[in-house]
Design a protein around this motif. Structure first.
Motif, PDB file in Angstrom:
ATOM      1  N   SER A   1       0.619  -1.207  -0.354  1.00 29.21           N
ATOM      2  CA  SER A   1      -0.111   0.232  -0.095  1.00 29.21           C
ATOM      3  C   SER A   1       0.544   1.294   0.048  1.00 29.21           C
ATOM      4  CB  SER A   1      -1.043   0.218   1.232  1.00 29.21           C
ATOM      5  OG  SER A   1      -0.251   0.139   1.986  1.00 29.21           O
TER       6      SER A   1
ATOM      7  N   ILE B   1       0.219   7.825  -6.723  1.00 25.34           N
ATOM      8  CA  ILE B   1      -0.687   8.308  -7.747  1.00 25.34           C
ATOM      9  C   ILE B   1      -1.445   8.956  -6.262  1.00 25.34           C
ATOM     10  CG2 ILE B   1      -0.680   6.154  -8.920  1.00 25.34           C
ATOM     11  CD1 ILE B   1      -2.625   4.939  -7.237  1.00 25.34           C
ATOM     12  N   SER B   2      -1.356   9.404  -5.550  1.00 29.63           N
ATOM     13  CA  SER B   2      -1.499  10.743  -4.725  1.00 29.63           C
ATOM     14  C   SER B   2      -1.106  12.232  -5.003  1.00 29.63           C
ATOM     15  CB  SER B   2      -1.523  10.500  -3.167  1.00 29.63           C
ATOM     16  OG  SER B   2      -1.712   8.723  -2.593  1.00 29.63           O
ATOM     17  N   PRO B   3      -2.835  12.689  -4.812  1.00 28.31           N
ATOM     18  CA  PRO B   3      -3.585  12.693  -4.356  1.00 28.31           C
ATOM     19  C   PRO B   3      -5.086  11.932  -5.838  1.00 28.31           C
ATOM     20  CG  PRO B   3      -4.122  15.394  -4.937  1.00 28.31           C
ATOM     21  CD  PRO B   3      -2.267  14.323  -5.336  1.00 28.31           C
ATOM     22  N   LEU B   4      -4.733  12.384  -7.081  1.00 28.44           N
ATOM     23  CA  LEU B   4      -4.707  11.513  -8.228  1.00 28.44           C
ATOM     24  C   LEU B   4      -3.543  10.796  -9.128  1.00 28.44           C
ATOM     25  CD1 LEU B   4      -6.690  15.412  -9.673  1.00 28.44           C
ATOM     26  CD2 LEU B   4      -7.655  12.484  -8.437  1.00 28.44           C
ATOM     27  N   ALA B   5      -4.271  10.376  -9.764  1.00 29.81           N
ATOM     28  CA  ALA B   5      -3.739   9.176 -10.656  1.00 29.81           C
ATOM     29  C   ALA B   5      -2.787   9.958 -11.477  1.00 29.81           C
ATOM     30  CB  ALA B   5      -4.432   7.977 -11.970  1.00 29.81           C
TER      31      ALA B   5
ATOM     32  N   LYS C   1       0.880   3.406  -3.333  1.00 32.29           N
ATOM     33  CA  LYS C   1       0.004   4.032  -3.893  1.00 32.29           C
ATOM     34  C   LYS C   1       0.092   5.868  -3.340  1.00 32.29           C
ATOM     35  CE  LYS C   1      -4.097   1.549  -1.819  1.00 32.29           C
ATOM     36  NZ  LYS C   1      -4.364   1.106  -0.315  1.00 32.29           N
ATOM     37  N   HIS C   2       0.945   5.841  -2.789  1.00 32.28           N
ATOM     38  CA  HIS C   2       1.048   7.604  -2.818  1.00 32.28           C
ATOM     39  C   HIS C   2       2.074   8.094  -3.318  1.00 32.28           C
ATOM     40  CE1 HIS C   2       5.966   7.029  -2.536  1.00 32.28           C
ATOM     41  NE2 HIS C   2       6.133   7.976  -1.916  1.00 32.28           N
TER      42      HIS C   2
ATOM     43  N   HIS D   1       0.570   8.254   5.899  1.00 34.80           N
ATOM     44  CA  HIS D   1       0.997   8.246   5.267  1.00 34.80           C
ATOM     45  C   HIS D   1       0.145   8.035   3.628  1.00 34.80           C
ATOM     46  CE1 HIS D   1       3.749   6.988   1.977  1.00 34.80           C
ATOM     47  NE2 HIS D   1       2.945   5.745   1.220  1.00 34.80           N
TER      48      HIS D   1
ATOM     49  N   ASN E   1       4.901  12.823  -9.099  1.00 30.52           N
ATOM     50  CA  ASN E   1       5.636  11.834  -7.223  1.00 30.52           C
ATOM     51  C   ASN E   1       7.058  11.608  -7.377  1.00 30.52           C
ATOM     52  OD1 ASN E   1       3.331  13.136  -6.548  1.00 30.52           O
ATOM     53  ND2 ASN E   1       1.868  11.409  -6.559  1.00 30.52           N
TER      54      ASN E   1
END
Length: 224
Positions: free
Chosen positions: A136, A142-146, A139-140, A224, A152
């Motif tokens: 998990s 693709i945060s806040p959007l892909a 996931k950061h 996170h 990032n």
């Protein structure tokens, strides 16, 4: 450009030998001091043990303010070692004749050393992030959007470059300015610069390890 760099001595054989030899000397001194300070611990500490305990306590409190008590204790060996090595490396450039004799060069005044330290932090950040959050952790990216994925990734890649270049540039620049001032006015001005450098070198060690702690706090924190 290559001739300029070579003539400046930045990548000369003498400079590389000096940085490597100074690094090994500093590591040997730190290991010996650590063994002497911890080999015979006493309830009423002597001067060396007392200095070691005060240093560890101060650093622990500093990192606890960033990471929290639990993570500060877990990651203290990394940050504490990094801070002490950077600090003594910075201060080694203030020793008499540092930079003027072949075997005495401040390790942090070379990009290869600061890059190595930055890579360690980069790898530790993502390793500890995976350890804390599992897959998990990804996931950061693709945060806040892909569609933020490229930005990032760039941000993560830029971080070690920033750490390495900031430390190298400041220490190398400080040594260069002091050397030039010594050539122009060898009596008073270089002494003033060396006094200011005592604080300057401490600040650089604090900034490097503080940013490193912030990066790892972001990777391992609950938010996170």
């Amino acid at each position: 450009m290559g001739d300029i760099i070579t003539n400046s001595g930045l990548f000369s054989k003498e400079a590389i030998v000096g940085q490597v030899s100074t690094t090994w000397i500093l590591m040997a001194v730190l290991v010996i001091l650590s063994i002497c300070a911890t080999s015979k611990l006493k309830t009423v500490p002597g001067k060396l043990q007392n200095a070691a305990e005060m240093s560890v306590s101060s650093l622990d409190g500093f990192f606890e303010g960033i990471l929290g008590e639990h993570r500060a204790r877990n990651y203290f060996p990394l940050f504490g070692t990094m801070f002490i090595f950077i600090l003594v490396s910075n201060y080694s450039g203030l020793l008499p004749f540092a930079g003027h004799i072949s075997w005495l060069q401040a390790p942090t005044s070379t990009l290869s050393v600061t890059a190595g330290l930055a890579i360690i932090i980069f790898l530790a950040t993502h390793f500890l992030g995976f350890k804390a959050h599992g897959f998990s952790y990804l996931k950061h990216f693709i945060s806040p959007l892909a569609f933020m994925l490229p930005l990032n990734i760039i941000e993560e890649v830029v971080r070690p470059f920033s750490l390495a270049l900031r430390l190298y540039g400041n220490i190398f620049g400080e040594e260069t300015v002091t050397h030039q001032l010594f050539q122009m006015c060898p009596i008073i001005v270089p002494l003033v610069m060396n006094v200011l450098s005592i604080l300057f070198c401490l600040i650089q060690a604090v900034v490097f390890t503080m940013l490193s702690a912030v990066y790892i706090e972001g990777a391992t924190g609950a938010g996170h």
